[in-house]
Scaffold this motif. Structure first.
Motif, PDB file in Angstrom:
ATOM      1  N   PRO A   1       0.819  -1.209   0.000  1.00 13.11           N
ATOM      2  CA  PRO A   1       0.000   0.000   0.000  1.00 13.11           C
ATOM      3  C   PRO A   1       0.860   1.270   0.000  1.00 13.11           C
ATOM      4  O   PRO A   1       2.008   1.246   0.433  1.00 13.11           O
ATOM      5  N   TRP A   2       0.280   2.375  -0.485  1.00 14.04           N
ATOM      6  CA  TRP A   2       1.046   3.622  -0.626  1.00 14.04           C
ATOM      7  C   TRP A   2       1.503   4.162   0.722  1.00 14.04           C
ATOM      8  O   TRP A   2       2.535   4.806   0.819  1.00 14.04           O
ATOM      9  N   LYS A   3       0.723   3.848   1.781  1.00 12.40           N
ATOM     10  CA  LYS A   3       1.102   4.371   3.100  1.00 12.40           C
ATOM     11  C   LYS A   3       2.442   3.790   3.529  1.00 12.40           C
ATOM     12  O   LYS A   3       3.300   4.480   4.087  1.00 12.40           O
ATOM     13  N   ARG A   4       2.610   2.503   3.245  1.00 14.24           N
ATOM     14  CA  ARG A   4       3.861   1.848   3.629  1.00 14.24           C
ATOM     15  C   ARG A   4       5.031   2.437   2.840  1.00 14.24           C
ATOM     16  O   ARG A   4       6.119   2.618   3.344  1.00 14.24           O
ATOM     17  N   ARG A   5       4.750   2.758   1.574  1.00 14.78           N
ATOM     18  CA  ARG A   5       5.816   3.353   0.755  1.00 14.78           C
ATOM     19  C   ARG A   5       6.195   4.727   1.276  1.00 14.78           C
ATOM     20  O   ARG A   5       7.365   5.106   1.280  1.00 14.78           O
TER      21      ARG A   5
END
Lengths: 232, 509
Positions: free
Chosen positions: B24-28
Motif C-alpha cells: 500500500p502507498w502508506k507503507r511506501r
C-alpha cells in the motif's frame, strides 16, 4: 506437407556433458507430437532450443521456415516447466499486460480459458499452487494464436482433476489441427489418445520416431512402447 | 501493433516489476520518510565527526540517500529474475534496453528526491545560495546520474550474468556502484574547505557507466545464447560429489535410528547439541563459501575470490596515498574496517536466509536443532568477510608505512590496524548470525526498519570505530580481556532468543 519444425543434426553440450546429440526430426504443420523420455534425456533443452531461447551448438533448425532466435517466440508459445511467471502481479494484472505484450493475443480465447481453467483473477501469482501456476502458464500459451505450441511437463505435480481440466483445455484449443503441438511429458497415459506421433528421446538422441497409428497397429500402447524403448 | 506500442507494453510490464503490487502507498510513504530520516541522521553524524561544519550535512545526507537507492531500487528492478521477460517475443537487446531504462528512470527519480532533501537541509542551514555547496551538489547530481547509468545497466542483466561464467562481472558491478557512492560520501565529508574541483568524481562515474554498458552487452549475449536458463531455473543445485558426500556423512551422524548401531552422538545437553549442530553445519557450508564456483577449475575460483579484495586493497592504497586532508574513511582506517565489516556481514545474513529458503523442507527435515543450523551457516558465511578484512589490514599497513616515511602519520599505527581487524572479525561474525536470525524471522516491513538501523550503525562504526580501537589500545590488557569476555556474554545472551525465534519460524513459517 509443409514442415512446422525441422531439425537436422542438432547438438548441445553443457558443462562438458552432451545434452543433445545429432537430433534429426521433421514435424509437419498441425501434428500433435509427444516428446517422451526419462529424466535428463534432453526434452526441456530441445523445447527451449525450438522456442529460440537457447542457442544450439550444432546442427540446423527451422521453425516455420526460420532459424530459431527471439523472433521464433512471436509464433511459438512455450509453457516452461518451472517459474517464468511474473510473481509480483495478480492473474488479472498479468492478463492485462499479456494483451499488450503479445501481438497475437486473442481476447476471445482468453475469456474462454479463464472460465475453463477456473482462474480467479484477483489471486497474486506468487501465492499460486503448482497446479494454479500451470493453469496460468497454459492460459498465457493458449490464449495466443501462435501456430506452434510447446508444452514442457504440463502435468508434473498436478492432481487428477486439474490434469483433466488442463488436458481438455489443450484439446479444445489445439485439437482442430491448425496448430503444431509438442508435449514433453512423463505422463504417457493421459496424453496417449491425443498424440499423432511420438518421439522417444534417450540420452540426448532420438531413440525412436513413430506415429501413434503405427504403434497401435503393432498391438502396442504408447506406454508399453515406452517401456520397451527405455527399459535397460 | 506498432513498434512504439510494443516498447510501451514492455516498459509498462517492467515498470510493474518494482511497483510491489500488494504494497500500500502508506507503507511506501513510511519507507521514504524512514530513508530520509536515516539519511539526515547519518549526514549529521558524519558532519559532526569530521568537519563540524553544517555545510556538509545536506551533501552527506544526499550520498547516504543514494546508497539506499542503490541497494533497494536496483534489487527491485531485478526482482523475480528474468524468466518472465525472457519468454516474451522481443529482441534481447530491446529487453535489456527497456529493463535498464526503467531502473534508470527509477534511480533518477530517487536522485531528484534526494537532491530536494539535500536542498531543503541546506536551506535550513541558510546555505541555499552558498556557491560552493550549490556547485558541489550539482557535481554530486551529475556524478550520481552517471553512476545510476552504470547501476541500471548492471541490474538489467544481473540475473543473466549470475547464472553464467561472467557472474563476477555482475557482482563486481553491483559492488563498485555502492563503493563509488561511499567514495563520494567520504570525499564530501573530508576535513578542510569544501573542494570546488570534482573532476575525479565524474571520471570515476563515467568509467563505471562504461563498465555498466560493457556488462549489459555481455549480459545481452548471455541472454541470446540462453545458457543462463540451464542453471537459473533449476531447483536442484548441481552439487559436487564431495558436497554430496559431506551431506551424507552429516545425515548419517544425525540419523535418529543410528543409536541402535551405537552411532548416535552423545548429547549431554541442549547447548552441547546446539554447538555440535552448528559445527557440523559450519563444515557443511564451508565449501559453499570458500568454493562458490562449484565445479569451476581451482585457479579460476581463486581468481574470482581474490578479485574483489584485491581491488579494495588497490583502491584503499591509491586513495590514501596522496591524501593530505583527512578522509572520513582513511582518517581513521580502523573505523572504516569495522564499518565495512558491519555493512558486509549484514548482507551475509541475507545470503544465509536465502540459502535456508532454498533448502526449504529438506532442511526442515533434518533432525537437529534449527538454531544450530542458522548459526552454522551464518558462521561459515561470515568467513567471506575475512578476505576483505585482510585486504583492509594490508592496505592499512601499507598506508601507515607510507605515511610514516612521509612524516604524515595521524595517529594510526600497525597495532591499531591489527586490533581493528580483530574487532572487525568479532563484530562481523556476531552481526552475520544476528542478521541471518533477524532476516529469517522478521516481516518485510520490520526488515526495512532493521536494514535502516544496520546502515545507521555501520555509519556510526565508520565514524567512531577508530575511537573504540584507540581506547582498546590505551587500556591495559586485562581490562581488554574483561571487555572481550563481557562482549561475548552479552552477544550470546542477545543472540539466544533471536535464534530461538528464528528457529521456530523456520519450522512453521
Amino acid at each position: 506437407m509443409q514442415a512446422a519444425i525441422e531439425c537436422d543434426g542438432v547438438g548441445f553440450t553443457f558443462a562438458r556433458r552432451p545434452i543433445l546429440r545429432d537430433v534429426t526430426v521433421r514435424i509437419p504443420v498441425g501434428e500433435m507430437v509427444g516428446l517422451l523420455g526419462p529424466n535428463g534425456a534432453g526434452k526441456t533443452t530441445l523445447l527451449r532450443i525450438l522456442a529460440g531461447v537457447l542457442a544450439p551448438e550444432a546442427g540446423r533448425i527451422r521453425v516455420l521456415g526460420e532459424p530459431p532466435g527471439w523472433r521464433t517466440l512471436r509464433h511459438t508459445a512455450l509453457l516452461p516447466e518451472r517459474g517464468h511467471l511474473p510473481g509480483w502481479l495478480t492473474i488479472g494484472e498479468w492478463i492485462i499486460h499479456a494483451r499488450r505484450l503479445y501481438p497475437d493475443w486473442s481476447e476471445e480465447r482468453e475469456r474462454r480459458l479463464v472460465d475453463d481453467l477456473a482462474l480467479r483473477l484477483d489471486r497474486p501469482i506468487a501465492r499460486l499452487s503448482r497446479g494454479e501456476g500451470v493453469r496460468v502458464g497454459l492460459l498465457t500459451c493458449l490464449a495466443r494464436e501462435a501456430p506452434v505450441v510447446l508444452l514442457d511437463e504440463p502435468f508434473t505435480g498436478i492432481d487428477l482433476l486439474s490434469r483433466e481440466t488442463i488436458a481438455s483445455a489443450i484439446v479444445r484449443e489445439c485439437g482442430d489441427g491448425s496448430r503444431t503441438v509438442i508435449v514433453a511429458t512423463h505422463d504417457v497415459r493421459e496424453f496417449e489418445p491425443l498424440f499423432d506421433r511420438v518421439l522417444f528421446l534417450k540420452d540426448g538422441s532420438i531413440a525412436a520416431d513413430e506415429t501413434a497409428e503405427a504403434i497401435r497397429a503393432r498391438g502396442q500402447s504408447v506406454a508399453s512402447r515406452y517401456r520397451e524403448v527405455f527399459s535397460p | 501493433m506498432t513498434h512504439a506500442d510494443r516498447w510501451l507494453a514492455l516498459w509498462r510490464f517492467e515498470w510493474s516489476r518494482g511497483r510491489g503490487g500488494q504494497r500500500p502507498w502508506k507503507r511506501r510513504l513510511v519507507w521514504l520518510l524512514v530513508a530520509a530520516g536515516v539519511s539526515l541522521a547519518a549526514g549529521l553524524t558524519i558532519s559532526a565527526s569530521t568537519s563540524a561544519s553544517p555545510n556538509r550535512v545536506g551533501l552527506a545526507s544526499f550520498t547516504i540517500w543514494l546508497l539506499f537507492g542503490s541497494f533497494s531500487l536496483v534489487r527491485a528492478g531485478t526482482g523475480d529474475g528474468l524468466g518472465a521477460t525472457a519468454m516474451l517475443p522481443y529482441s534481447r537487446f530491446t529487453v535489456v534496453c527497456v529493463r535498464a531504462a526503467v531502473v534508470y528512470a527509477r534511480l533518477c527519480g530517487w536522485c531528484l528526491l534526494g537532491a530536494a532533501l539535500s536542498a531543503a537541509i541546506n536551506a535550513a542551514y541558510g546555505l541555499m545560495r552558498n556557491p560552493q555547496v550549490l556547485g558541489t551538489l550539482l557535481s554530486l547530481l551529475a556524478a550520481a546520474a552517471l553512476i545510476c547509468m552504470g547501476l541500471a545497466c548492471v541490474s538489467a542483466v544481473l540475473s543473466a550474468l549470475r547464472s553464467s561464467a561472467y557472474r563476477w562481472m555482475g557482482t563486481l558491478g553491483d559492488m563498485i556502484g555502492s563503493g563509488l557512492i561511499i567514495f563520494l560520501c567520504d570525499d564530501v565529508a573530508r576535513r578542510g574547505p569544501l573542494s570546488e574541483m570534482h573532476e575525479s568524481w565524474l571520471v570515476f562515474a563515467a568509467v563505471y557507466a562504461a563498465y555498466g554498458v560493457v556488462a549489459a552487452a555481455v549480459g545481452t549475449r548471455c541472454l541470446v545464447r540462453g545458457t543462463w536458463l540451464l542453471t537459473a531455473g533449476d531447483e536442484v543445485e548441481r552439487v559436487r560429489p564431495e558436497k554430496a558426500e559431506s551431506s551424507r556423512r552429516f545425515m548419517h551422524r544425525f540419523d535418529p535410528n543410528s543409536s541402535a548401531r551405537g552411532l548416535r552422538p552423545q548429547v549431554k545437553s541442549v547447548s552441547v547439541n546446539l554447538v555440535r549442530t552448528a559445527m557440523f553445519i559450519f563444515r557443511m557450508g564451508l565449501g559453499r563459501v570458500l568454493w562458490p564456483g562449484g565445479a569451476r577449475p581451482a585457479w579460476r575460483a581463486a581468481v574470482v575470490l581474490l578479485f574483489g579484495p584485491v581491488i579494495v586493497f588497490v583502491a584503499l592504497v591509491a586513495l590514501g596515498w596522496t591524501s593530505r586532508d583527512a578522509h572520513l574513511l582513511f582518517a581513521r582506517l580502523e573505523g572504516g574496517m569495522i564499518g565495512g565489516a558491519w555493512l558486509w556481514t549484514m548482507f551475509c545474513g541475507f545470503a544465509v536466509a536465502s540459502l535456508l529458503e532454498h533448502l526449504g523442507d529438506w532442511m526442515r527435515g533434518w533432525p537437529v536443532r534449527k538454531e544450530g543450523v542458522i548459526a552454522g551457516f551464518a558462521l561459515a558465511e561470515s568467513l567471506s568477510t575475512w578476505l576483505w578484512l585482510a585486504a583492509g589490514v594490508l592496505g592499512g599497513v601499507v598506508l601507515w608505512a607510507h605515511l610514516e616515511l612521509a612524516h604524515l602519520t595521524r595517529g594510526e599505527d600497525v597495532r591499531e590496524v591489527l586490533l581493528a581487524g580483530l574487532v572487525s572479525v568479532l563484530v562481523g561474525t556476531w552481526n552475520t548470525v544476528w542478521s541471518a536470525a533477524w532476516t529469517v524471522c522478521s516481516e518485510r516491513g520490520d526488515r526495512f526498519a532493521w536494514f535502516s538501523f544496520e546502515i545507521f550503525l555501520a555509519g556510526v562504526w565508520f565514524v567512531e570505530g577508530g575511537r573504540v580501537v584507540a581506547w582498546f589500545d590505551t587500556v591495559a590488557w586485562p581490562k581488554v580481556a574483561g571487555v572481550a569476555v563481557a562482549f561475548l556474554a552479552v552477544a550470546a545472551m542477545a543472540l539466544a532468543p533471536r535464534l530461538h525465534a528464528a528457529a521456530r519460524r523456520l519450522i512453521s513459517p
